[in-house]
Design a protein around this motif. Structure first.
Motif, PDB file in Angstrom:
ATOM      1  N   SER A   1      39.048  48.055  35.847  1.00 53.74           N
ATOM      2  CA  SER A   1      38.369  48.202  37.130  1.00 53.74           C
ATOM      3  C   SER A   1      39.193  47.535  38.227  1.00 53.74           C
ATOM      4  O   SER A   1      40.197  46.874  37.974  1.00 53.74           O
ATOM      5  CB  SER A   1      36.972  47.579  37.056  1.00 53.74           C
ATOM      6  N   GLY A   2      38.739  47.698  39.474  1.00 52.60           N
ATOM      7  CA  GLY A   2      39.445  47.110  40.596  1.00 52.60           C
ATOM      8  C   GLY A   2      40.337  48.115  41.294  1.00 52.60           C
ATOM      9  O   GLY A   2      40.261  49.329  41.049  1.00 52.60           O
ATOM     10  N   ASP A   3      41.232  47.636  42.145  1.00 53.59           N
ATOM     11  CA  ASP A   3      42.102  48.499  42.942  1.00 53.59           C
ATOM     12  C   ASP A   3      43.426  47.794  43.157  1.00 53.59           C
ATOM     13  O   ASP A   3      43.507  46.803  43.891  1.00 53.59           O
ATOM     14  CB  ASP A   3      41.435  48.799  44.290  1.00 53.59           C
ATOM     15  N   TRP A   4      44.494  48.289  42.520  1.00 54.59           N
ATOM     16  CA  TRP A   4      45.783  47.626  42.645  1.00 54.59           C
ATOM     17  C   TRP A   4      46.316  47.692  44.077  1.00 54.59           C
ATOM     18  O   TRP A   4      47.022  46.778  44.527  1.00 54.59           O
ATOM     19  CB  TRP A   4      46.800  48.207  41.665  1.00 54.59           C
ATOM     20  N   LEU A   5      45.963  48.756  44.809  1.00 59.84           N
ATOM     21  CA  LEU A   5      46.455  48.882  46.177  1.00 59.84           C
ATOM     22  C   LEU A   5      45.847  47.832  47.110  1.00 59.84           C
ATOM     23  O   LEU A   5      46.372  47.587  48.194  1.00 59.84           O
ATOM     24  CB  LEU A   5      46.159  50.278  46.715  1.00 59.84           C
ATOM     25  N   ALA A   6      44.753  47.233  46.692  1.00 65.75           N
ATOM     26  CA  ALA A   6      44.139  46.165  47.483  1.00 65.75           C
ATOM     27  C   ALA A   6      44.679  44.794  47.092  1.00 65.75           C
ATOM     28  O   ALA A   6      44.257  43.780  47.652  1.00 65.75           O
ATOM     29  CB  ALA A   6      42.617  46.186  47.311  1.00 65.75           C
ATOM     30  N   GLY A   7      45.608  44.765  46.141  1.00 68.25           N
ATOM     31  CA  GLY A   7      46.077  43.501  45.594  1.00 68.25           C
ATOM     32  C   GLY A   7      47.374  43.006  46.201  1.00 68.25           C
ATOM     33  O   GLY A   7      47.957  43.608  47.104  1.00 68.25           O
ATOM     34  N   THR A   8      47.818  41.875  45.672  1.00 74.42           N
ATOM     35  CA  THR A   8      49.062  41.232  46.055  1.00 74.42           C
ATOM     36  C   THR A   8      49.752  40.753  44.782  1.00 74.42           C
ATOM     37  O   THR A   8      49.179  40.799  43.685  1.00 74.42           O
ATOM     38  CB  THR A   8      48.815  40.017  46.959  1.00 74.42           C
ATOM     39  N   ILE A   9      50.983  40.268  44.918  1.00 78.05           N
ATOM     40  CA  ILE A   9      51.659  39.659  43.774  1.00 78.05           C
ATOM     41  C   ILE A   9      50.820  38.509  43.229  1.00 78.05           C
ATOM     42  O   ILE A   9      50.712  38.320  42.011  1.00 78.05           O
ATOM     43  CB  ILE A   9      53.062  39.164  44.173  1.00 78.05           C
ATOM     44  N   ASP A  10      50.187  37.750  44.114  1.00 81.03           N
ATOM     45  CA  ASP A  10      49.315  36.656  43.661  1.00 81.03           C
ATOM     46  C   ASP A  10      48.169  37.185  42.802  1.00 81.03           C
ATOM     47  O   ASP A  10      47.837  36.602  41.765  1.00 81.03           O
ATOM     48  CB  ASP A  10      48.747  35.899  44.857  1.00 81.03           C
ATOM     49  N   ASP A  11      47.546  38.284  43.235  1.00 81.00           N
ATOM     50  CA  ASP A  11      46.442  38.865  42.465  1.00 81.00           C
ATOM     51  C   ASP A  11      46.921  39.323  41.096  1.00 81.00           C
ATOM     52  O   ASP A  11      46.242  39.109  40.079  1.00 81.00           O
ATOM     53  CB  ASP A  11      45.832  40.041  43.217  1.00 81.00           C
ATOM     54  N   PHE A  12      48.071  39.969  41.061  1.00 83.48           N
ATOM     55  CA  PHE A  12      48.597  40.446  39.783  1.00 83.48           C
ATOM     56  C   PHE A  12      48.958  39.275  38.871  1.00 83.48           C
ATOM     57  O   PHE A  12      48.836  39.367  37.642  1.00 83.48           O
ATOM     58  CB  PHE A  12      49.816  41.338  40.006  1.00 83.48           C
ATOM     59  N   ALA A  13      49.411  38.161  39.490  1.00 76.58           N
ATOM     60  CA  ALA A  13      49.721  36.978  38.692  1.00 76.58           C
ATOM     61  C   ALA A  13      48.452  36.380  38.095  1.00 76.58           C
ATOM     62  O   ALA A  13      48.452  35.911  36.947  1.00 76.58           O
ATOM     63  CB  ALA A  13      50.443  35.939  39.548  1.00 76.58           C
ATOM     64  N   VAL A  14      47.363  36.404  38.848  1.00 75.12           N
ATOM     65  CA  VAL A  14      46.073  35.952  38.312  1.00 75.12           C
ATOM     66  C   VAL A  14      45.682  36.800  37.107  1.00 75.12           C
ATOM     67  O   VAL A  14      45.199  36.285  36.089  1.00 75.12           O
ATOM     68  CB  VAL A  14      44.989  36.005  39.404  1.00 75.12           C
ATOM     69  N   ASP A  15      45.907  38.104  37.201  1.00 76.42           N
ATOM     70  CA  ASP A  15      45.605  38.992  36.073  1.00 76.42           C
ATOM     71  C   ASP A  15      46.480  38.660  34.870  1.00 76.42           C
ATOM     72  O   ASP A  15      46.016  38.684  33.719  1.00 76.42           O
ATOM     73  CB  ASP A  15      45.813  40.450  36.483  1.00 76.42           C
ATOM     74  N   ALA A  16      47.755  38.368  35.115  1.00 81.36           N
ATOM     75  CA  ALA A  16      48.659  38.030  34.011  1.00 81.36           C
ATOM     76  C   ALA A  16      48.218  36.747  33.324  1.00 81.36           C
ATOM     77  O   ALA A  16      48.275  36.633  32.085  1.00 81.36           O
ATOM     78  CB  ALA A  16      50.094  37.900  34.528  1.00 81.36           C
ATOM     79  N   VAL A  17      47.773  35.768  34.098  1.00 87.08           N
ATOM     80  CA  VAL A  17      47.278  34.524  33.512  1.00 87.08           C
ATOM     81  C   VAL A  17      45.999  34.780  32.718  1.00 87.08           C
ATOM     82  O   VAL A  17      45.806  34.212  31.630  1.00 87.08           O
ATOM     83  CB  VAL A  17      47.037  33.471  34.611  1.00 87.08           C
ATOM     84  N   ALA A  18      45.127  35.653  33.228  1.00 85.63           N
ATOM     85  CA  ALA A  18      43.917  35.998  32.485  1.00 85.63           C
ATOM     86  C   ALA A  18      44.269  36.664  31.158  1.00 85.63           C
ATOM     87  O   ALA A  18      43.641  36.382  30.126  1.00 85.63           O
ATOM     88  CB  ALA A  18      43.035  36.927  33.325  1.00 85.63           C
ATOM     89  N   ALA A  19      45.271  37.530  31.183  1.00 87.53           N
ATOM     90  CA  ALA A  19      45.718  38.170  29.948  1.00 87.53           C
ATOM     91  C   ALA A  19      46.297  37.144  28.984  1.00 87.53           C
ATOM     92  O   ALA A  19      46.040  37.191  27.766  1.00 87.53           O
ATOM     93  CB  ALA A  19      46.759  39.244  30.263  1.00 87.53           C
ATOM     94  N   LEU A  20      47.059  36.193  29.521  1.00 86.65           N
ATOM     95  CA  LEU A  20      47.644  35.143  28.683  1.00 86.65           C
ATOM     96  C   LEU A  20      46.550  34.282  28.063  1.00 86.65           C
ATOM     97  O   LEU A  20      46.591  33.969  26.864  1.00 86.65           O
ATOM     98  CB  LEU A  20      48.580  34.290  29.536  1.00 86.65           C
ATOM     99  N   ASP A  21      45.561  33.911  28.852  1.00 87.60           N
ATOM    100  CA  ASP A  21      44.454  33.103  28.314  1.00 87.60           C
ATOM    101  C   ASP A  21      43.694  33.858  27.235  1.00 87.60           C
ATOM    102  O   ASP A  21      43.303  33.277  26.209  1.00 87.60           O
ATOM    103  CB  ASP A  21      43.495  32.715  29.451  1.00 87.60           C
TER     104      ASP A  21
END
Length: 316
Positions: free
Chosen positions: A78-98
């Motif tokens: 869910s969500g919208d990548w076009l509304a995101g930033t590198i910071d947002d994508f990094a938050v997602d990467a950390v969530a995936a890592l956790d």
């Protein structure tokens, strides 16, 4: 997709989105080191346009647990990548890592991040200043998206039959004006008028038209937010080893300049002592570490990743 009975679809939350991916583990009774795979630019899903599965499969066969996921707003996420930033994508990467570290089949302390292209910027941001044990980037530019995209456009222009240097310069001038327009906050309508104000040579009209025709208001706003992202401050904040892999024939990324920027950062006094840099360059390989005309990874690529994670990421 990755084969085997121990591959399964998963979901996990991240900053208001529910991300979906594929989690695969080797046939082992002991917890395995883990790898989170982060895709590149655009609407990349868990396969990154079929680039990830052979890497994921090879890593699983080498004894690693692997998680790849759909970017927010893509596939099952869910969500919208076009509304995101590198910071947002990094938050997602950390969530995936956790999420990956929390799985009983995974050895949390040896689980790190792999990012392809734009995903390299993402994992560097995610790892900067954190407790990530290692980070791998593939085809990650050492400069801003604006500089990297200009290089990619210039390289593509050089490949156009019959184009003159002056004609190529006109196309690059349009690109430069768009970058400046983004920096001053121009809206999409103004950017469109700017493009239309130039007389694009017929020799490059199709190529530049393909570049601009993909841009709409949402993508323009996203591009403005991202275009001046500089990965070097994140590199300076790393507290873990970094493996940077490149294809020597990458037409999208200025490889030599990127290696130079990463290497210069390593020499800075403020770098953490564990923040080593290893560069692996695969001659004749492209942005996806494939040789032109081939559909498979260059021999030894996955083995290089596995060996470095196992040995090279633990220098002390």
């Amino acid at each position: 997709m990755v084969t085997g009975e121990r591959a399964r679809d998963v979901t996990f939350p991240s900053a208001g989105a529910m991300l979906a991916g594929t989690f695969a583990v080797p046939d082992s009774r002991d917890p395995a080191p883990g790898v989170v795979m982060v895709g590149g630019s655009g609407p990349s899903d868990r396969t990154n346009d079929d680039f990830f599965p052979p890497i994921q499969q090879g890593l699983v066969e080498a004894g690693f647990a692997v998680l790849s996921y759909d970017k927010r707003g893509v596939g099952g996420s869910s969500g919208d990548w076009l509304a995101g930033t590198i910071d947002d994508f990094a938050v997602d990467a950390v969530a995936a890592l956790d999420f990956l570290r929390a799985q009983p089949e995974v050895h949390a302390e040896t689980t790190g991040l792999f990012g392809h292209s734009e995903g390299g910027w993402v994992v560097l941001r995610a790892a900067a200043g954190g407790d990530v044990p290692w980070v791998i980037t593939n085809g990650c530019p050492g400069m801003t998206p604006a500089a990297q995209d200009r290089y990619a456009l210039a390289t593509a222009l050089q490949a156009v039959d019959g184009i003159t240097p002056d004609e190529a310069d006109i196309a690059l001038a349009v690109y430069d004006q768009l970058v400046e327009a983004g920096r001053r906050g121009a809206d999409f309508a103004e950017a469109t008028r700017l493009v239309q104000s130039f007389s694009i040579p017929a020799s490059v009209e199709e190529l530049f038209g393909e570049y601009w025709s993909e841009t709409d208001e949402s993508l323009w706003e996203f591009t403005k937010r991202k275009q001046d992202h500089d990965p070097i401050p994140d590199v300076l904040r790393l507290r873990c080893p970094h493996l940077a892999t490149f294809g020597g024939a990458d037409e999208l990324v200025p490889v030599a300049d990127s290696i130079g920027l990463f290497a210069t950062a390593v020499c800075r006094a403020e770098r953490h002592p564990r923040a080593t840099l290893t560069v692996e360059l695969f001659p004749h390989a492209d942005h996806r570490v494939q040789v032109r005309g081939a559909t498979a990874l260059v021999p030894g690529y996955v083995e290089t990743l596995a060996r470095w994670i196992t040995v090279g990421s633990w220098p002390w």
